[in-house]
Design an enzyme around this catalytic site. Structure first.
Site, PDB file in Angstrom:
ATOM      1  N   GLU A 275      -8.661   6.038  12.402  1.00 57.51           N
ATOM      2  CA  GLU A 275      -8.772   5.430  11.071  1.00 57.51           C
ATOM      3  C   GLU A 275     -10.040   5.932  10.361  1.00 57.51           C
ATOM      4  O   GLU A 275     -10.023   6.264   9.194  1.00 57.51           O
ATOM      5  CB  GLU A 275      -8.785   3.902  11.227  1.00 57.51           C
ATOM      6  CG  GLU A 275      -8.536   3.125   9.943  1.00 57.51           C
ATOM      7  CD  GLU A 275      -8.482   1.622  10.182  1.00 57.51           C
ATOM      8  OE1 GLU A 275      -8.702   1.167  11.337  1.00 57.51           O
ATOM      9  OE2 GLU A 275      -8.241   0.881   9.216  1.00 57.51           O
TER      10      GLU A 275
ATOM     11  N   TYR B 124       0.723  -9.103  11.662  1.00 57.14           N
ATOM     12  CA  TYR B 124      -0.441  -8.905  10.791  1.00 57.14           C
ATOM     13  C   TYR B 124      -1.310 -10.150  10.614  1.00 57.14           C
ATOM     14  O   TYR B 124      -0.795 -11.272  10.614  1.00 57.14           O
ATOM     15  CB  TYR B 124       0.050  -8.395   9.437  1.00 57.14           C
ATOM     16  CG  TYR B 124      -1.052  -7.988   8.509  1.00 57.14           C
ATOM     17  CD1 TYR B 124      -2.005  -7.060   8.906  1.00 57.14           C
ATOM     18  CD2 TYR B 124      -1.156  -8.539   7.234  1.00 57.14           C
ATOM     19  CE1 TYR B 124      -3.038  -6.693   8.056  1.00 57.14           C
ATOM     20  CE2 TYR B 124      -2.178  -8.177   6.379  1.00 57.14           C
ATOM     21  CZ  TYR B 124      -3.117  -7.261   6.805  1.00 57.14           C
ATOM     22  OH  TYR B 124      -4.143  -6.913   5.971  1.00 57.14           O
TER      23      TYR B 124
ATOM     24  N   TRP C 260       1.744  -0.251   3.053  1.00 60.13           N
ATOM     25  CA  TRP C 260       0.629  -0.461   2.113  1.00 60.13           C
ATOM     26  C   TRP C 260       0.758   0.534   0.961  1.00 60.13           C
ATOM     27  O   TRP C 260       1.156   1.689   1.176  1.00 60.13           O
ATOM     28  CB  TRP C 260      -0.715  -0.252   2.811  1.00 60.13           C
ATOM     29  CG  TRP C 260      -1.365  -1.516   3.280  1.00 60.13           C
ATOM     30  CD1 TRP C 260      -2.373  -2.192   2.662  1.00 60.13           C
ATOM     31  CD2 TRP C 260      -1.063  -2.270   4.468  1.00 60.13           C
ATOM     32  NE1 TRP C 260      -2.702  -3.315   3.391  1.00 60.13           N
ATOM     33  CE2 TRP C 260      -1.918  -3.390   4.500  1.00 60.13           C
ATOM     34  CE3 TRP C 260      -0.141  -2.120   5.500  1.00 60.13           C
ATOM     35  CZ2 TRP C 260      -1.882  -4.337   5.521  1.00 60.13           C
ATOM     36  CZ3 TRP C 260      -0.107  -3.059   6.510  1.00 60.13           C
ATOM     37  CH2 TRP C 260      -0.970  -4.153   6.505  1.00 60.13           C
TER      38      TRP C 260
ATOM     39  N   ASP D 191     -12.318  -2.709   1.581  1.00 60.78           N
ATOM     40  CA  ASP D 191     -12.464  -4.155   1.816  1.00 60.78           C
ATOM     41  C   ASP D 191     -13.882  -4.730   1.918  1.00 60.78           C
ATOM     42  O   ASP D 191     -14.229  -5.665   1.225  1.00 60.78           O
ATOM     43  CB  ASP D 191     -11.716  -4.546   3.095  1.00 60.78           C
ATOM     44  CG  ASP D 191     -10.260  -4.111   3.065  1.00 60.78           C
ATOM     45  OD1 ASP D 191      -9.886  -3.343   2.170  1.00 60.78           O
ATOM     46  OD2 ASP D 191      -9.505  -4.544   3.941  1.00 60.78           O
TER      47      ASP D 191
HETATM   48  C1  2M8 Z   1      -7.319  -2.078   5.184  1.00 66.81           C
HETATM   49  O1  2M8 Z   1      -7.050  -3.282   4.500  1.00 66.81           O
HETATM   50  C2  2M8 Z   1      -6.212  -4.314   4.993  1.00 66.81           C
HETATM   51  C3  2M8 Z   1      -6.030  -5.313   3.857  1.00 66.81           C
HETATM   52  O2  2M8 Z   1      -5.361  -4.699   2.811  1.00 66.81           O
HETATM   53  C4  2M8 Z   1      -6.761  -5.009   6.225  1.00 66.81           C
HETATM   54  O3  2M8 Z   1      -7.941  -4.857   6.562  1.00 66.81           O
HETATM   55  O4  2M8 Z   1      -5.983  -5.720   6.856  1.00 66.81           O
HETATM   56  C5  2M8 Z   1      -8.041  -1.165   4.183  1.00 66.81           C
HETATM   57  O5  2M8 Z   1      -8.640  -0.090   4.833  1.00 66.81           O
HETATM   58  C6  2M8 Z   1      -7.059  -0.695   3.110  1.00 66.81           C
HETATM   59  O6  2M8 Z   1      -7.667   0.220   2.253  1.00 66.81           O
HETATM   60  C7  2M8 Z   1      -5.815  -0.069   3.734  1.00 66.81           C
HETATM   61  O7  2M8 Z   1      -4.884   0.219   2.732  1.00 66.81           O
HETATM   62  C8  2M8 Z   1      -5.180  -1.007   4.760  1.00 66.81           C
HETATM   63  C9  2M8 Z   1      -4.049  -0.337   5.559  1.00 66.81           C
HETATM   64  O8  2M8 Z   1      -4.470   0.903   6.063  1.00 66.81           O
HETATM   65  O9  2M8 Z   1      -6.161  -1.459   5.705  1.00 66.81           O
END
Ligand code: 2M8
Length: 435
Positions: free
Chosen positions: A406, A84, A37, A171
């Site tokens: 997290e 994912y 990411w 999100d």
């Molecule tokens: C979360 O977002 C992703 C989509 O991008 C998800 O929920 O699948 C968010 O917390 C985002 O800010 C973060 O970059 C990502 C990976 O940690 O997870």
């Protein structure tokens, strides 16, 4: 904090980063987020610089490999994993002429922390190596800013417009969820009316790894999926989005980060003896000025790009104005107030909000990323005591638990979300080293 506790924290954090290492990039967590990411990798590099500066550079170089020909940094660069919940087939990046060859990515961006990461890595290099590093990263950073201000500032206001809450990184943050109220798909609304929207949970993949009550609600998540599908049909093109009247938000969180990144890019250019394109310099001045328009009654807010109305739904974005260097406008005393900092701060949504849920994702929990940015912002505006207090409380909160989570409840510091989370680990390392 004792030196034994510090040592243990560094060891745990280092182990997580090693376990999540994919070779030349780091996944945010073992299963829930098995790819790379964009803003995660920037924070990860900020932590890795203390462990292995070359590995930190590699993390950022791998982002450059996934950068689009038009300058956009995509928010996900996909690895081989098919774990994912919104994988490469949902994006079809190869159908866009600007996407990189032979790499599958998402087709939207994420908060611009890349400039910050370049500078932080540069801080630990000798002057000669720093200039070489800047030289290498200058063009990718410049191209990204050109993309942001030519492709995502459709009204020429100096404020970047976002198409989807995933781009904000936060999100299910309340301001975005409010914007999307009228956008909920009909079939989801029908389930809501019958009070059976929980049935959508059977269709989701993310709750295999984290309990559903710590993730976006089923209605919110399926609304986010629906918007991403609609945007794909419009090719994520902002002008087409405007014609279709899909949501368009001048997001305060993203724009605060962009302002700071503008400053970083300008400094890097200066160090290299380069001059930024005049159009971009003008945009930077305009951006600085326009950010002020997001201010009202002691807070900064996101704005609806169509009608210019502030979206007055409180979120942590307001404190990012400090990180952007705005010492006045936001009421700093608010940070220590109980709705934002009951036991641990800074909550991503205050307790007084109707959206507040202490253990649910971006609707309450304390995150290391936002705290790191606020700590930095407080230092920028000379509030060193409060910065130290927040830094200490953040580290105590993590140290009270076993592992690197997290996010954490602001009410009691209990951990939530996925364990073994990379940016928590990286930023703990950074906070401990820069204390
Ligand atoms: C979360 O977002 C992703 C989509 O991008 C998800 O929920 O699948 C968010 O917390 C985002 O800010 C973060 O970059 C990502 C990976 O940690 O997870």
């Amino acid at each position: 904090m004792t030196s034994a506790t510090k040592k243990k924290l560094i060891q745990t954090a280092t182990n997580v980063l090693q376990a999540n290492d994919l070779g030349s990039s780091t996944k945010p967590s073992p299963n829930l987020y098995p790819h790379q990411w964009f803003w995660d990798s920037c924070f990860i590099a900020i932590g890795l610089r203390w462990l292995d500066i070359e590995r930190a550079k590699t993390e950022l170089r791998s982002l450059v490999k996934g950068q689009w020909k038009n300058g956009m940094f995509p928010h996900i660069i996909f690895s081989e994993s098919d774990e994912y919940h919104f994988g490469p087939k949902k994006w079809r990046s190869h159908s866009y002429p600007d996407s990189p060859d032979n790499i599958e990515t998402s087709t939207m961006t994420q908060p611009p922390v890349f400039g910050e990461a370049i500078v932080r890595v540069g801080e630990l290099l000798s002057e000669k190596d720093r200039l070489a590093w800047y030289e290498e990263m200058y063009q990718p950073l410049l191209n990204y800013h050109q993309w942001l201000y030519t492709q995502r500032d459709p009204y020429n206001r100096g404020l970047i417009s976002l198409l989807h809450p995933w781009e904000s990184g936060l999100d299910n943050t309340p301001p975005w969820m409010r914007v999307l109220t009228n956008y909920t798909p009909k079939r989801v609304k029908a389930l809501e009316l019958l009070h059976i929207e929980y049935m959508l949970n059977y269709l989701r993949k993310d709750t295999k790894h984290v309990s559903a009550d710590e993730r976006p609600s089923p209605s919110d998540l399926f609304t986010l999926y629906h918007l991403a599908d609609d945007l794909r049909r419009l090719k994520y093109d902002v002008q087409t989005v405007i014609k279709s009247r899909l949501p368009l938000v001048e997001d305060v969180f993203f724009n605060a980060l962009a302002l700071r990144s503008n400053q970083h890019l300008s400094n890097i250019a200066k160090n290299l003896g380069r001059t930024l394109p005049v159009d971009l310099q003008r945009k930077f001045v305009l951006a600085q000025h326009s950010f002020e328009h997001l201010k009202d009654s002691g807070n900064f807010w996101s704005r609806n790009a169509y009608n210019g109305k502030l979206i007055k739904e409180p979120s942590v974005g307001t404190f990012l104005s400090l990180y952007a260097g705005f010492g006045s406008g936001v009421d700093i005393a608010l940070i220590k107030g109980s709705p934002w900092w009951p036991v641990y701060g800074v909550a991503t949504t205050p307790m007084t909000s109707a959206f507040f849920k202490p253990r649910n994702y971006w609707q309450g929990p304390v995150w290391l990323s936002t705290n790191w940015l606020i700590i930095d912002g407080l230092k920028r505006v000379q509030k060193h005591r409060l910065a130290r207090e927040l830094q200490q409380s953040t580290l105590d909160m993590v140290a009270a638990q076993n592992g690197m989570f997290e996010y954490y409840s602001p009410l009691d510091g209990s951990p939530a979300g996925t364990p073994s989370f990379s940016w928590t680990s990286a930023l703990v390392i950074d906070l401990l080293n820069s204390a």
